[in-house]
Each structure stands twice: as C-alpha cells, then as structure tokens.
Design a protein around this motif. Sequence first.
Motif, mmCIF file in Angstrom:
data_model
loop_
_atom_site.group_PDB
_atom_site.id
_atom_site.type_symbol
_atom_site.label_atom_id
_atom_site.label_comp_id
_atom_site.label_asym_id
_atom_site.label_seq_id
_atom_site.Cartn_x
_atom_site.Cartn_y
_atom_site.Cartn_z
ATOM 1 N N UNK A 158 0.854 -1.182 0.000
ATOM 2 C CA UNK A 158 0.000 0.000 0.000
ATOM 3 C C UNK A 158 0.894 1.237 0.000
ATOM 4 N N UNK A 159 0.595 2.155 -0.899
ATOM 5 C CA UNK A 159 1.413 3.358 -1.023
ATOM 6 C C UNK A 159 0.520 4.572 -1.013
ATOM 7 N N UNK A 160 0.848 5.492 -0.107
ATOM 8 C CA UNK A 160 0.098 6.742 -0.089
ATOM 9 C C UNK A 160 0.895 7.773 -0.871
ATOM 10 N N UNK A 161 0.376 8.218 -2.020
ATOM 11 C CA UNK A 161 1.136 9.162 -2.859
ATOM 12 C C UNK A 161 1.309 10.507 -2.158
ATOM 13 N N UNK A 164 3.788 10.028 0.532
ATOM 14 C CA UNK A 164 5.003 9.495 -0.086
ATOM 15 C C UNK A 164 5.630 8.406 0.763
ATOM 16 N N UNK A 165 4.803 7.510 1.249
ATOM 17 C CA UNK A 165 5.349 6.408 2.018
ATOM 18 C C UNK A 165 4.415 5.207 1.954
ATOM 19 N N UNK A 166 4.943 4.072 2.421
ATOM 20 C CA UNK A 166 4.138 2.857 2.473
ATOM 21 C C UNK A 166 3.228 2.900 3.696
ATOM 22 N N UNK A 430 9.026 2.813 6.592
ATOM 23 C CA UNK A 430 8.438 4.061 6.093
ATOM 24 C C UNK A 430 9.541 4.910 5.467
ATOM 25 N N UNK A 431 9.221 5.537 4.365
ATOM 26 C CA UNK A 431 10.223 6.335 3.652
ATOM 27 C C UNK A 431 10.177 7.770 4.169
ATOM 28 N N UNK A 432 10.287 7.869 5.479
ATOM 29 C CA UNK A 432 10.162 9.174 6.089
ATOM 30 C C UNK A 432 11.333 9.412 7.033
ATOM 31 N N UNK A 470 9.220 12.654 -1.330
ATOM 32 C CA UNK A 470 9.367 11.225 -1.565
ATOM 33 C C UNK A 470 10.816 10.788 -1.523
ATOM 34 N N UNK A 471 11.020 9.512 -1.286
ATOM 35 C CA UNK A 471 12.365 8.993 -1.092
ATOM 36 C C UNK A 471 12.750 9.217 0.354
ATOM 37 N N UNK A 472 13.440 8.254 0.933
ATOM 38 C CA UNK A 472 13.809 8.394 2.331
ATOM 39 C C UNK A 472 14.811 9.518 2.496
#
Length: 839
Positions: A158-161, A164-166, A430-432, A470-472
């Motif tokens: 699941x990706x929240x645009x 910008x993370x799963x 999480x890409x945060x 987006x992107x870690x």
Amino acid sequence: MPYTTNDIRRVEEKWQKYWAVNKTFQARELPGKEKYYVLEMFPYPSGKIHMGHVRNYTICDVIARYKSQRGFNVLHPMGYDAFGQPAENAAIKRNTSPAEWTYKCIADMRAGLRQMGFSYDWDRELATCDESYYKWNQWLFIQMYEKGLAYKKGSAVNWCPSCATTLANEEVINGACWRCKSEVVQKDLEQWYLKITQYSESLLADLQKLPNWPARVIAMQENWIGKSYGADIFFKVKGREDTITVFTTRPDTIFGATYVTLAPEHPLALKLSRGTGQEAAVKVFIEKAANTSKSLRMSGDQRKDGVFTGAWAINPVNGREVPVWIGDYVLMGYGTGAIMAVPTHDQRDFEFAREHGLPMVVVIEDAARPGVAPEQMTKAHEDGGVLVNSQQFNGQPNEEAKKNIALWMENNGLGRVAVHWRLRDWLISRQRYWGAPIPMIYCGSCGIVPVPVAQLPVKLPPDAPITGEGGSPLAKVQAFVEVKCPKCGQAARRETDTMATFFDSSWYFLRYCDPHNDQVIFDPAKAAYWMPVDQYVGGIEHAILHLLYSRFFTKFIRDLGLTAVDEPFDRLLTQGMVLKDGEVMSKSRGNVVDPDEVIAKFGADTLRLFILFAAPPEDQLEWNPAGLEGNWRFINRVWNAVETRYVRMPSQTNAAGQALPGAVMDAEDKKLELERNAAIKKVTESMEGGFKFNTAISAVMVLMNAIDKYHAVPGDAGMRAVCLNRAIETVVLLLAPFIPHVAEELWEMMGKVQPGTANPSIAFEPWPVFDEKALVTDTVKIAAQVNGKVRGEFEVPRDADEALLRPLVLADEGVLRHVAGKEIKKFIVIKNKLVSIVV
RNA sequence: GCUGGAGUGGCGGAACGGUAUACGCGUCGGUCUCAAAAACCGAUGUCUUAACGGGCGUGUGGGUUCGAGUCCCACCUCCAGCACCA
C-alpha cells in the motif's frame, strides 16, 4: 464568600505547585501493597491539548485518584507519541526542524496537562523521539530479526502518494490513507515486515481473556484477524503439470464447482493462457486490473469482470472438466488467490456465471424450492440443506458434509483441511525522516547485518534534507548511509527507512515501568510488579491498529522472557467523542472549544466535573455551556457549605470522629445520616460498576441537596454539628477524584490537610465507607398496585406482612375506588416495596 | 450484506423484573433588589378535569408475568466498524 474567578487561579495554581514540589503522585514499587496501573493512550504532540484529550485524561485521572483513595498503589504515567509525519510537514511549512517543532509541542501539551491538575508521575514522562527511548525500539527490532519475526520481502504494498510512504494494511481505511485520506495505490517494493501472523492463533484465542474489553472492540479484532475454516482443494490443469490450489469454506459444495477463477495477480494467470489463443485477451485484462486502484476495483457497481484463460482444470471429486477464468473479484491477498466457483450456492459466483454464461449445478437442496433448476434461480442458495448431485454424499445435511468431504478429500490426496487468516504481516518500513531508523546494514559480501546492540542507538541525523517529495530523507545523508560492515569491515550501507510510529507505541506501557533504564529495555522485576495495565482508556479509533500491535508486541516480549503477561491491558474503556452542535469538534469544522478559555473562566475543576457529569464516559458528549454553569454552581454550593457552615460549627466529636457521649440523633439527624450513607454506597457502586461518573456525581448532588435542607446553623452543637460536619466531610471526600483542586483546598480549610505528614493530600485520604445499618429505616414507603397500576402510597413499618398490610391498604380510598365491588383474586406482598392486588 | 451498539420528557441523561423520567440543564412562578445579574425557594411527561381524579405514556407489533424501559419472539429506525475474505 462564594468561590470566585480569583479563587480559581489561586487555588488551582497553589495545588498544582504543591503536587509538583512534593512529587505527590510519584509511584514506586511497594511489594505487599496492591498496585493499580491506569493508563491513557499517550498523545501525539501536535500543539496544545484539545477537548478530546481533556476528556480522555480526566477519565483516567478520576480513576487514578479514586483507586488511590481506595488504598491502591497507583501508577499513572504520561508521555508523548512523538515521532510521526505531521512533524515533518510542520517543519517544511514553518522552516524549522521536526525535533524543534515536536519539543515545542510537547512543552505546550505539558503545560496544558498541568493546568488540568492530572495526577501524573511526572518523573516517568517519556517521548518516543528521545534516543533513550527509540534505542530500545531498535533493540526490539533486532530481537525480532534474530527470531525470524522481522524480515524483508518484495511485494505489492500500500502506497500513499500524498504522504510518499508505504502503509500497513491496518492503516488503509476504505482504500484511503488513515492520516491524510488520499487514495492508496499498490506499488511493488521491497520492505520490512513484522511477522504478526505467527501470533494469529493466540491473538484470536486470547481475546477470550479480555472480558472487560468492549464487545465491539473484541468483535472488530476477531473480524480483522479473520480465521476461516475450510479446505484447500487441488485442481489439476488439463494437459499440463500445473495444479491450481483453491481455498473454500464450503467443501460441501465441491460437486457444484463448475469453473475456477484466479485473481488477476495469480502467478498462473498469464501462464495458463499461453498457446490457447486467449493470451492477448488475458494480458489486457491483467494490465487493466493492475492499473485500477484497489478501492475502485472493490467499490462501485461490483460488476464482475473476467476473462477466460483458455485452460481447463479437473474437478478432483467428479473428474468434470471446468474452465479456468480470471476474475477481478478474486483477491490475491486472501486464501490462495484462486477459488472454485459454485454459482448455485455463492452469490458472487452466481453473478459472475450469469455475466459470462458459465454452467451451474445444484448440489444443496433448497427446502423452500425442492428440485429447482439452475435456470430458474434468481440468486444463489447460500443457506443450508441436504446434498444432491454429490455421489456418496447425497442426502447428508451440508454442515455434516463439510467435515466429511474435507476429510475424504484429504484421505484421497484431492485436498486438505485448511485454515486461512485475513490478518497479514505488518509492513513497518516508512520512507520518512521523523521516526526510529531501522538498525540494519547492507553489506556487499555479508548481506543484511543487524547493527551490533552495543552500537545502539542508530541516531537520527539532525541535518537530513526534508522536502516531503518522496524517497527516504536519510538516504541523502552520506555520513549516515556510509558505514563499515560490522561483520567484515568493508564499506556497507545503512537501511534508510524508518519504523512506522505504531512500532513506538506498541510497548511504551512496558517502558513506563522503568523509563530511565539505559542498560536494558526495562527491569523485568519492575514490569512484573506493575503489569498488566489494569485500566486502559483511549479512543475507539485504535480498536485494531494500536491495540492489536500492542497485544502482538506483548506476546513477543513475553516470549523473550521479559514479562509474564499474555495481554497488556486488562480492562479497556473507549471514551466517546466530544461534539459541538452534533458534530465532532475539529479545526476544519471551526467548532472547537479551547480548554484554556473554559479554565480561565470556570477553572479546571468545573471543566472536569462537566465532562464527567454530562454523559457516561463511553458515550458521545455534547458540549453544553449551560451545563458547565450548572457544574460551576454546584462547586460553589459545596464551597459555601464548607465555608459558612462547616468551619463555624463547633466540633462535637472525639478524636476518632465519634459523637460525644450522651448525644442522640433525632429523626432529622437520622435522615441525613441515611442520605450520607446512601450517597457513599451509590457513588462507590457507580465507580466499581464500570466508572459511571455521571451517576456518581448525581449521588453526591443528592447528598448536597439534603445538607442544604438540614436544619443546622453555625452555633448549633450536639448531634446537629456532628451530623452536618460528617456529611460535609463525606461530600468533599467523595468529590476529591473529580474536583481535586477544590477538594484539597476545602480539606485544608476544614483543618484536615497537614503537609509533610503521612497523608499529604486528600488523594490518599481513605475512601468513605458506608454503614448498611444506617440505611435501614423503621418505616418504609410502599406502593399499592391494582391490576398493575399504582393506586396508592403508604408509610408502613419495615417488614410489614400481609396481615398488617391488607386491612391498611384495603381501607385506602384510592385503592378502594378500584377494588370496591370486585373479587380480590390475589394479594401479593413484596416486602418493603409494594403490594399488588389482582381483581 | 456481516458484526457490534443504541432508540426513555423541551435537552444531557437515571432506573437489582417492583411507584418510569433520579441528577443536571432549560422554561415558568416567587423571594431579595430602585432595577438587573447572582443567589435562594417552588412548579415542570402528555391529554382531560373547576377540582378530586382519570386516560395515555420508554421506536413498532406480539408474548411471558400479579407487575416489563428491563425478559422472550418478530419487525422498524439510527450510529459505528468491516465489506467481492471464497
């Protein structure tokens, strides 16, 4: 002098300072004294506290203070769920750092909490964004990795645009991100998972150990875990080596399976179409399904699209050749991603078969329509019945056949008894930026290597570029990424994703037992004393997410040998929302009431009392300014009673609080004593019977009304003084958990608080006890019913029997009116309640 | 559709199978005041009655019972969660 706005400030600040300076609510392990751990779901620090927080924490505070007066050794801690995305968004918007913003918010919240007079052990305060806390997140993660419970896999996620993370499955609500409500899409990514499914069975079974959780929360968790009993059945593909395994909960309908349907993502979907002439059509269909969002695919008209693969499979029980289709109503994530279709007995299959002209066979007789032909059916017959067209199973009731057929297939290698779960593993990367770094290192030669425990914490670098694009963010910090492999010493790279914040909150209740330990996650002996949490209070929105994860973590930590408890939260109370004008208070609706303004005008105690009195804690609470004033008036009445009556009454009791010899109670004294004892009983029962604060408070109000009517004035001595003083003391003691500042102040005005003594606060004054004997009166009021309707009222001696009552009642004018000239068939006496006459 | 919960005065809400509407709010009347506010006292389900009374009343319809808001059966409505989970 009434209690004034000036007094509010003076009194509340005075006692808040007193509690802080004296560490009144500091908790320590006292072996031999029964403990009580009360906990609220800790807040995400996003600004000042709002009315929802106030309600949640007031409920807990009353419980904590009440239990303390009941003699328990209370632990009531507070902290902050401080990692999370809003801090990053705020940092971008305000050109600050997530850390700076978060600690500012924490300071604001702390000030708000102190203003409310909550009885926290402030020495245990924690924030999950502190290194001293998330170090143990990382330690736990490594323990999980080493036990095979944390693993990395590539899959559709699941990706929240917008964020910008799963997201975890639990964080997707109706196909949308739980936080920002954006539509969630599927993306193929390699991510870290926690194997929560290893605990599926005990997460489900142990719900039985939670009788004091709300039924709906139990039900929601059961549904979410979703255990289904049934069978896996093997369908060989005709002319190929492949076998399609389907899962069904209805093995009793296997003889009616007339086609097989695969999910579009099923690995055999495209493969089976090769060389059949259907390959192109299948490809188009699969692509279309892939490009349609999950929420769209699952919502809307629910028309069942599908395509024939060109392949055929063999129904193993009767050798029937059945077509293999691909259908968008079949989910890859559940069961085996393939189903056997029984259109006569499953509504979805029925619709799909009608849509695509597929065959149907009736195998369960509908008792209401025996012998019905499939063509005559307008919907599937999903209920029970006896089997037909099912060879040796014909005539069996289908519930029996379920077991028999599954076993028979298992014995003949056609299938196997199977259980499938809805619960899936928990995606936690999480890409945060603003979260705990996942403590893993990727080495070219050694593969995935955990950071050695001695090197923890892996600190969050303060200088990562946060763009929200987006992107870690951690991937852009060279000094963070580049690392030597702990195993071989060669150049390696750190994992740059952070942990989902639900990881942080899944074990904080254990850390509270020993929050400053820098050697171990917590001292097991301390946890053994405090755990489990006796009463947990929070919002229903966490019915699945936080509460399921915390149960999972507790079981894992138990299996590490650090705690003996199976379940973290013994009792759960889900408090209702605070509404204004029928809607939830929210900034976007512009209907928020700021607690600060209410406190400034009426004081924290009035706010507390209103919130507790206006509705039971589980119910929604409608904000009502007039109600607030009513509670203000009540506090004033109590204040006045103490000031103008109590303190001017001579004390007529001995040191033990007993009346002086020779004093005798008259009827009015007895009446007040009765009211006093009744109030203690009612309040105590309201508290013990599920924290019904609204009825508890109303019982004190009833006593207060009796005090106001009681004829004792300053200067009266003897029993008048004894009874009045005793009643007022009782009121203050009973109210102490609800309005602690005023109660402390009044207790002091009454000459009861002696700072520095063993009982430095009314919070430790023993809860009043009632005397059952005082509740027994010489006479009782009873009602007389004729044919079920009340026709008269009588004051009669206690325990009067029929011999006494019959002539009395039958002489009453009101009763006679309805009895005269009729035959009395029955004369029923319910002692001390009523008589019921049937004519 | 499935799961869980709830329907009681003008309002928030009380009621171990036993006098429905405690407590609070609101409203009306009164005391105090030049007046108002505050405070205090009283009334307040509804229809009917001059009054005493009487009828009707806890979403609907049945049932059990001397007696049902409460227990049983069948519905209706609302809220929440899940939802093509095979």
